[in-house]
Motif scaffolding. Sequence first.
Motif, PDB file in Angstrom:
ATOM      1  N   ILE A  80      36.235  -8.397 -35.574  1.00 31.47           N
ATOM      2  CA  ILE A  80      36.804  -7.775 -36.779  1.00 31.47           C
ATOM      3  C   ILE A  80      37.922  -8.664 -37.318  1.00 31.47           C
ATOM      4  CG2 ILE A  80      37.962  -5.726 -37.709  1.00 31.47           C
ATOM      5  CD1 ILE A  80      36.602  -4.090 -35.510  1.00 31.47           C
TER       6      ILE A  80
ATOM      7  N   ILE B  95      40.696  -9.084 -40.509  1.00 33.83           N
ATOM      8  CA  ILE B  95      41.321  -8.355 -41.622  1.00 33.83           C
ATOM      9  C   ILE B  95      42.210  -9.292 -42.413  1.00 33.83           C
ATOM     10  CG2 ILE B  95      42.832  -6.410 -42.232  1.00 33.83           C
ATOM     11  CD1 ILE B  95      41.980  -5.312 -39.371  1.00 33.83           C
TER      12      ILE B  95
ATOM     13  N   ILE C 224      38.041  -6.729 -45.190  1.00 33.06           N
ATOM     14  CA  ILE C 224      37.695  -6.639 -43.764  1.00 33.06           C
ATOM     15  C   ILE C 224      36.302  -7.221 -43.542  1.00 33.06           C
ATOM     16  CG2 ILE C 224      36.833  -4.231 -43.930  1.00 33.06           C
ATOM     17  CD1 ILE C 224      38.059  -3.854 -41.051  1.00 33.06           C
TER      18      ILE C 224
ATOM     19  N   ASN D  63      20.931   0.492 -42.209  1.00 35.56           N
ATOM     20  CA  ASN D  63      21.643   1.776 -42.252  1.00 35.56           C
ATOM     21  C   ASN D  63      23.039   1.662 -41.648  1.00 35.56           C
ATOM     22  OD1 ASN D  63      19.389   2.869 -43.373  1.00 35.56           O
ATOM     23  ND2 ASN D  63      18.812   4.129 -41.627  1.00 35.56           N
TER      24      ASN D  63
ATOM     25  N   PHE E  82      26.471   2.632 -43.529  1.00 32.17           N
ATOM     26  CA  PHE E  82      27.375   3.672 -43.025  1.00 32.17           C
ATOM     27  C   PHE E  82      28.750   3.112 -42.720  1.00 32.17           C
ATOM     28  CE2 PHE E  82      29.407   5.977 -39.574  1.00 32.17           C
ATOM     29  CZ  PHE E  82      29.548   7.207 -40.175  1.00 32.17           C
ATOM     30  N   ILE E  83      28.811   2.010 -41.975  1.00 29.99           N
ATOM     31  CA  ILE E  83      30.119   1.457 -41.582  1.00 29.99           C
ATOM     32  C   ILE E  83      30.861   0.918 -42.809  1.00 29.99           C
ATOM     33  CG2 ILE E  83      31.257  -0.346 -40.186  1.00 29.99           C
ATOM     34  CD1 ILE E  83      29.130   0.229 -38.043  1.00 29.99           C
TER      35      ILE E  83
ATOM     36  N   PHE F 278      32.296   3.849 -44.598  1.00 24.91           N
ATOM     37  CA  PHE F 278      33.397   4.406 -43.807  1.00 24.91           C
ATOM     38  C   PHE F 278      34.655   3.554 -43.985  1.00 24.91           C
ATOM     39  CE2 PHE F 278      35.594   4.780 -39.617  1.00 24.91           C
ATOM     40  CZ  PHE F 278      35.939   6.119 -39.704  1.00 24.91           C
ATOM     41  N   LEU F 279      34.490   2.230 -43.948  1.00 21.62           N
ATOM     42  CA  LEU F 279      35.648   1.344 -44.087  1.00 21.62           C
ATOM     43  C   LEU F 279      36.223   1.407 -45.502  1.00 21.62           C
ATOM     44  CD1 LEU F 279      34.363  -1.696 -41.983  1.00 21.62           C
ATOM     45  CD2 LEU F 279      36.261  -0.177 -41.397  1.00 21.62           C
TER      46      LEU F 279
ATOM     47  N   GLN G 267      36.193   4.095 -47.284  1.00 20.78           N
ATOM     48  CA  GLN G 267      36.941   5.361 -47.308  1.00 20.78           C
ATOM     49  C   GLN G 267      38.313   5.184 -46.673  1.00 20.78           C
ATOM     50  OE1 GLN G 267      34.474   8.278 -45.398  1.00 20.78           O
ATOM     51  NE2 GLN G 267      33.606   8.994 -47.322  1.00 20.78           N
ATOM     52  N   LEU G 268      38.411   4.209 -45.781  1.00 19.98           N
ATOM     53  CA  LEU G 268      39.702   3.938 -45.129  1.00 19.98           C
ATOM     54  C   LEU G 268      40.594   3.067 -46.009  1.00 19.98           C
ATOM     55  CD1 LEU G 268      38.510   3.259 -41.469  1.00 19.98           C
ATOM     56  CD2 LEU G 268      39.752   5.249 -42.279  1.00 19.98           C
ATOM     57  N   GLY G 269      40.105   2.661 -47.158  1.00 25.57           N
ATOM     58  CA  GLY G 269      40.943   1.959 -48.110  1.00 25.57           C
ATOM     59  C   GLY G 269      40.645   0.487 -48.313  1.00 25.57           C
ATOM     60  N   TYR G 270      39.669  -0.066 -47.575  1.00 24.14           N
ATOM     61  CA  TYR G 270      39.346  -1.486 -47.767  1.00 24.14           C
ATOM     62  C   TYR G 270      38.534  -1.661 -49.045  1.00 24.14           C
ATOM     63  CZ  TYR G 270      41.207  -2.428 -43.183  1.00 24.14           C
ATOM     64  OH  TYR G 270      42.072  -2.553 -42.123  1.00 24.14           O
TER      65      TYR G 270
END
Lengths: 167, 211
Positions: free
Chosen positions: A64, A66, A71, A136, A140-141, A144-145, A147-150
């Motif tokens: 990972i 950042i 990200i 998929n 999805f990921i 999700f990321l 939604q976390l603001g990235y």
Amino acid sequence: MAVDNVLQLKELSELATVEYTITKIIKASDDQTWYKIGDRKILMSCQAVVKAGIDLSKLKAEDITINEDEISVVLPKATIFSLNIRPEDIRTEYQEVGILRSDFTAAERNQMMSQGETQIRSSIESTGILQTAESNASLFIGQFLRQLGYKKVDIRFGNNSPKTNLN
Amino acid sequence: MLRQFRNYLVFLMAILAIWFLLGKMKIIPSFSDIFKSKAVQIDETPILIKNIKELAELTTMVSIDEVVVDSITADPTTLAIKNITGLSLNPFSSGYDQLVLVCKGRVIAGTDLLALSPENIYRKKDSVSLGLPPARILEIVINPSDVETFIEKGDWTTEAFEKVKIRAREKMHARALSEDILGKANARARFLMDNFLRQSGFTKVNVYTKY
């Protein structure tokens, strides 16, 4: 009458991202034993549910990267997690038994289903389930990321797989 | 006469010894192989995709188990003879059908992340709070290769046989719940998501199970 003390609990870290429902016909003729007169034929059908996804235990900190609101994640390649032939989805569709032969026993039918299970396992990857699982997982990921603001999310699989950009 | 008999005996023993040795070396079939019933082999048939479903299941715990299940049913022929003649014994039947199975299986528990709604994610600067849906049993796997038929007496249809396997599945389910698999799956899901969020750059992380 239960066998005690055999239950074992194990921790997993799997993200299943796709489920394929597969059907198969099991077909057999029993006429190979030379001293048995007459033959037996059987047709059975079954349905298998196969799940695939990514094993998150293989994800390491260095996978990972950042950079402010960007990200980049390198996910492990997709694998098949489970194959489930539920008892409700196994049926005998047709059988024909010669008059000098006995019916198929439940153990024989289960042994044939077991062979069918092996055939499903060996041909499941040709359905493209792993590619769908990776696609998929990216979606999805990535979502999700975000939604976390990235704002910029870059997802790859392994070292050589093509880049999937989800901007 | 005696000498001739001895020669025949030696010749016969030599033939048997050669047969035995060649059988052991798998050059010719052994006596037992000749009368061995061949296992039924299925034909190669294609698989057909019936449905494809998108998932986001975080699998966190598995219970690996083995149970024994049995089922006994009265033989209908015996019952009929008893009803008609009053005799309790059918000479052609043991009087009951019995099935004993040894089943291995896996009870898989985890969290369905598709049920994660945006309002369960709260983020501010380097802090994040995440409310996870509660864990549930995602599937119980008992495949044909996991089943050993220990005793089979009488006729068992596919449906009757599979019903006994369903009882094995229910038993495994109950045993896994008694081991608090869901509580452990919830704790594991919180731990995994906490780790993932920290690796994703957040320093203050709060992950909880939203019941």
